[in-house]
Design a protein around this motif. Structure first.
Motif, PDB file in Angstrom:
ATOM      1  N   GLY A 177      -5.673   2.921   1.142  1.00 37.08           N
ATOM      2  CA  GLY A 177      -6.676   1.982   1.659  1.00 37.08           C
ATOM      3  C   GLY A 177      -6.086   0.626   1.979  1.00 37.08           C
ATOM      4  O   GLY A 177      -6.374   0.039   3.027  1.00 37.08           O
ATOM      5  N   VAL A 178      -5.225   0.130   1.100  1.00 38.14           N
ATOM      6  CA  VAL A 178      -4.586  -1.166   1.327  1.00 38.14           C
ATOM      7  C   VAL A 178      -3.670  -1.089   2.557  1.00 38.14           C
ATOM      8  O   VAL A 178      -3.627  -2.018   3.374  1.00 38.14           O
ATOM      9  N   ALA A 179      -2.964   0.026   2.717  1.00 44.58           N
ATOM     10  CA  ALA A 179      -2.088   0.190   3.880  1.00 44.58           C
ATOM     11  C   ALA A 179      -2.888   0.229   5.181  1.00 44.58           C
ATOM     12  O   ALA A 179      -2.490  -0.364   6.184  1.00 44.58           O
ATOM     13  N   VAL A 180      -4.032   0.894   5.166  1.00 51.21           N
ATOM     14  CA  VAL A 180      -4.877   0.949   6.367  1.00 51.21           C
ATOM     15  C   VAL A 180      -5.419  -0.440   6.698  1.00 51.21           C
ATOM     16  O   VAL A 180      -5.422  -0.854   7.866  1.00 51.21           O
ATOM     17  N   ILE A 181      -5.860  -1.164   5.695  1.00 47.29           N
ATOM     18  CA  ILE A 181      -6.333  -2.529   5.915  1.00 47.29           C
ATOM     19  C   ILE A 181      -5.207  -3.396   6.475  1.00 47.29           C
ATOM     20  O   ILE A 181      -5.408  -4.196   7.391  1.00 47.29           O
ATOM     21  N   GLY A 182      -4.004  -3.224   5.943  1.00 48.18           N
ATOM     22  CA  GLY A 182      -2.857  -3.957   6.459  1.00 48.18           C
ATOM     23  C   GLY A 182      -2.560  -3.618   7.906  1.00 48.18           C
ATOM     24  O   GLY A 182      -2.230  -4.493   8.706  1.00 48.18           O
ATOM     25  N   LEU A 183      -2.689  -2.351   8.259  1.00 51.98           N
ATOM     26  CA  LEU A 183      -2.481  -1.938   9.649  1.00 51.98           C
ATOM     27  C   LEU A 183      -3.512  -2.575  10.565  1.00 51.98           C
ATOM     28  O   LEU A 183      -3.174  -3.067  11.648  1.00 51.98           O
ATOM     29  N   ILE A 184      -4.759  -2.612  10.128  1.00 53.53           N
ATOM     30  CA  ILE A 184      -5.820  -3.237  10.919  1.00 53.53           C
ATOM     31  C   ILE A 184      -5.542  -4.729  11.100  1.00 53.53           C
ATOM     32  O   ILE A 184      -5.661  -5.267  12.203  1.00 53.53           O
ATOM     33  N   LEU A 185      -5.143  -5.404  10.023  1.00 54.12           N
ATOM     34  CA  LEU A 185      -4.832  -6.834  10.111  1.00 54.12           C
ATOM     35  C   LEU A 185      -3.649  -7.096  11.049  1.00 54.12           C
ATOM     36  O   LEU A 185      -3.649  -8.075  11.810  1.00 54.12           O
ATOM     37  N   THR A 186      -2.658  -6.218  11.014  1.00 52.83           N
ATOM     38  CA  THR A 186      -1.501  -6.380  11.888  1.00 52.83           C
ATOM     39  C   THR A 186      -1.886  -6.209  13.351  1.00 52.83           C
ATOM     40  O   THR A 186      -1.462  -6.990  14.217  1.00 52.83           O
ATOM     41  N   VAL A 187      -2.703  -5.216  13.645  1.00 50.87           N
ATOM     42  CA  VAL A 187      -3.144  -4.986  15.029  1.00 50.87           C
ATOM     43  C   VAL A 187      -3.982  -6.164  15.524  1.00 50.87           C
ATOM     44  O   VAL A 187      -3.779  -6.654  16.639  1.00 50.87           O
ATOM     45  N   ILE A 229      -6.030   4.037  -3.515  1.00 57.74           N
ATOM     46  CA  ILE A 229      -6.030   2.576  -3.392  1.00 57.74           C
ATOM     47  C   ILE A 229      -4.899   2.132  -2.464  1.00 57.74           C
ATOM     48  O   ILE A 229      -5.095   1.290  -1.580  1.00 57.74           O
ATOM     49  N   GLY A 230      -3.727   2.700  -2.649  1.00 60.53           N
ATOM     50  CA  GLY A 230      -2.583   2.350  -1.812  1.00 60.53           C
ATOM     51  C   GLY A 230      -2.799   2.689  -0.351  1.00 60.53           C
ATOM     52  O   GLY A 230      -2.474   1.905   0.541  1.00 60.53           O
ATOM     53  N   GLY A 265       0.817  -1.213   0.000  1.00 60.14           N
ATOM     54  CA  GLY A 265       0.000   0.000   0.000  1.00 60.14           C
ATOM     55  C   GLY A 265       0.847   1.258   0.000  1.00 60.14           C
ATOM     56  O   GLY A 265       0.545   2.223  -0.710  1.00 60.14           O
ATOM     57  N   ALA A 266       1.918   1.247   0.767  1.00 57.42           N
ATOM     58  CA  ALA A 266       2.818   2.403   0.782  1.00 57.42           C
ATOM     59  C   ALA A 266       3.487   2.590  -0.576  1.00 57.42           C
ATOM     60  O   ALA A 266       3.617   3.726  -1.065  1.00 57.42           O
ATOM     61  N   LEU A 267       3.893   1.501  -1.193  1.00 54.06           N
ATOM     62  CA  LEU A 267       4.511   1.578  -2.518  1.00 54.06           C
ATOM     63  C   LEU A 267       3.534   2.156  -3.540  1.00 54.06           C
ATOM     64  O   LEU A 267       3.886   3.045  -4.325  1.00 54.06           O
ATOM     65  N   TRP A 268       2.301   1.669  -3.540  1.00 61.17           N
ATOM     66  CA  TRP A 268       1.296   2.176  -4.469  1.00 61.17           C
ATOM     67  C   TRP A 268       0.995   3.651  -4.220  1.00 61.17           C
ATOM     68  O   TRP A 268       0.789   4.422  -5.151  1.00 61.17           O
ATOM     69  N   THR A 269       0.969   4.051  -2.952  1.00 59.77           N
ATOM     70  CA  THR A 269       0.716   5.450  -2.616  1.00 59.77           C
ATOM     71  C   THR A 269       1.833   6.331  -3.149  1.00 59.77           C
ATOM     72  O   THR A 269       1.579   7.385  -3.748  1.00 59.77           O
ATOM     73  N   VAL A 270       3.072   5.907  -2.953  1.00 58.61           N
ATOM     74  CA  VAL A 270       4.217   6.683  -3.429  1.00 58.61           C
ATOM     75  C   VAL A 270       4.203   6.771  -4.956  1.00 58.61           C
ATOM     76  O   VAL A 270       4.503   7.821  -5.527  1.00 58.61           O
ATOM     77  N   GLN A 271       3.848   5.698  -5.614  1.00 58.92           N
ATOM     78  CA  GLN A 271       3.773   5.736  -7.073  1.00 58.92           C
ATOM     79  C   GLN A 271       2.642   6.646  -7.534  1.00 58.92           C
ATOM     80  O   GLN A 271       2.792   7.382  -8.504  1.00 58.92           O
ATOM     81  N   GLY A 272       1.517   6.589  -6.853  1.00 59.66           N
ATOM     82  CA  GLY A 272       0.395   7.449  -7.221  1.00 59.66           C
ATOM     83  C   GLY A 272       0.704   8.924  -7.047  1.00 59.66           C
ATOM     84  O   GLY A 272       0.207   9.772  -7.792  1.00 59.66           O
ATOM     85  N   LEU A 273       1.540   9.239  -6.064  1.00 63.66           N
ATOM     86  CA  LEU A 273       1.952  10.623  -5.830  1.00 63.66           C
ATOM     87  C   LEU A 273       3.087  11.052  -6.767  1.00 63.66           C
ATOM     88  O   LEU A 273       3.550  12.175  -6.692  1.00 63.66           O
ATOM     89  N   ASP A 274       3.536  10.164  -7.622  1.00 62.82           N
ATOM     90  CA  ASP A 274       4.591  10.397  -8.614  1.00 62.82           C
ATOM     91  C   ASP A 274       5.938  10.684  -7.956  1.00 62.82           C
ATOM     92  O   ASP A 274       6.773  11.390  -8.505  1.00 62.82           O
ATOM     93  N   ILE A 275       6.136  10.141  -6.758  1.00 69.61           N
ATOM     94  CA  ILE A 275       7.431  10.260  -6.091  1.00 69.61           C
ATOM     95  C   ILE A 275       8.376   9.194  -6.634  1.00 69.61           C
ATOM     96  O   ILE A 275       9.582   9.406  -6.721  1.00 69.61           O
ATOM     97  N   LEU A 276       7.826   8.071  -7.014  1.00 65.77           N
ATOM     98  CA  LEU A 276       8.590   6.965  -7.584  1.00 65.77           C
ATOM     99  C   LEU A 276       8.236   6.891  -9.072  1.00 65.77           C
ATOM    100  O   LEU A 276       7.223   6.290  -9.445  1.00 65.77           O
TER     101      LEU A 276
END
Length: 63
Positions: free
Chosen positions: A39-49, A36-37, A11-22
């Motif tokens: 959202g996926v990162a937030v879902i991942g955080l919830i699953l980790t917790v 999308i990135g 999710g972090a990778l997709w977010t960075v790509q969407g922001l055109d940093i990568l």
């Protein structure tokens, strides 16, 4: 927990790509991937917790 951590990284990778940093990707600069990135990162955080809570609960019951 592993799936949650993987989702955070992806999710972090997709977010960075969407922001055109990568640059140099088909996803770069397309703002839909930012959302999308994130959202996926937030879902991942919830699953980790949730995974950590289940793990610590099972350790307490095993003692």
């Amino acid at each position: 927990m592993t799936i949650g951590l993987l989702a955070i990284v992806v999710g972090a990778l997709w977010t960075v790509q969407g922001l055109d940093i990568l640059p140099d990707s088909k996803m770069s600069g397309k703002h839909v991937w930012t959302f999308i990135g994130a959202g996926v990162a937030v879902i991942g955080l919830i699953l980790t917790v949730i995974g950590e809570r289940v793990r610590s609960r099972s350790k307490r019951q095993g003692q």
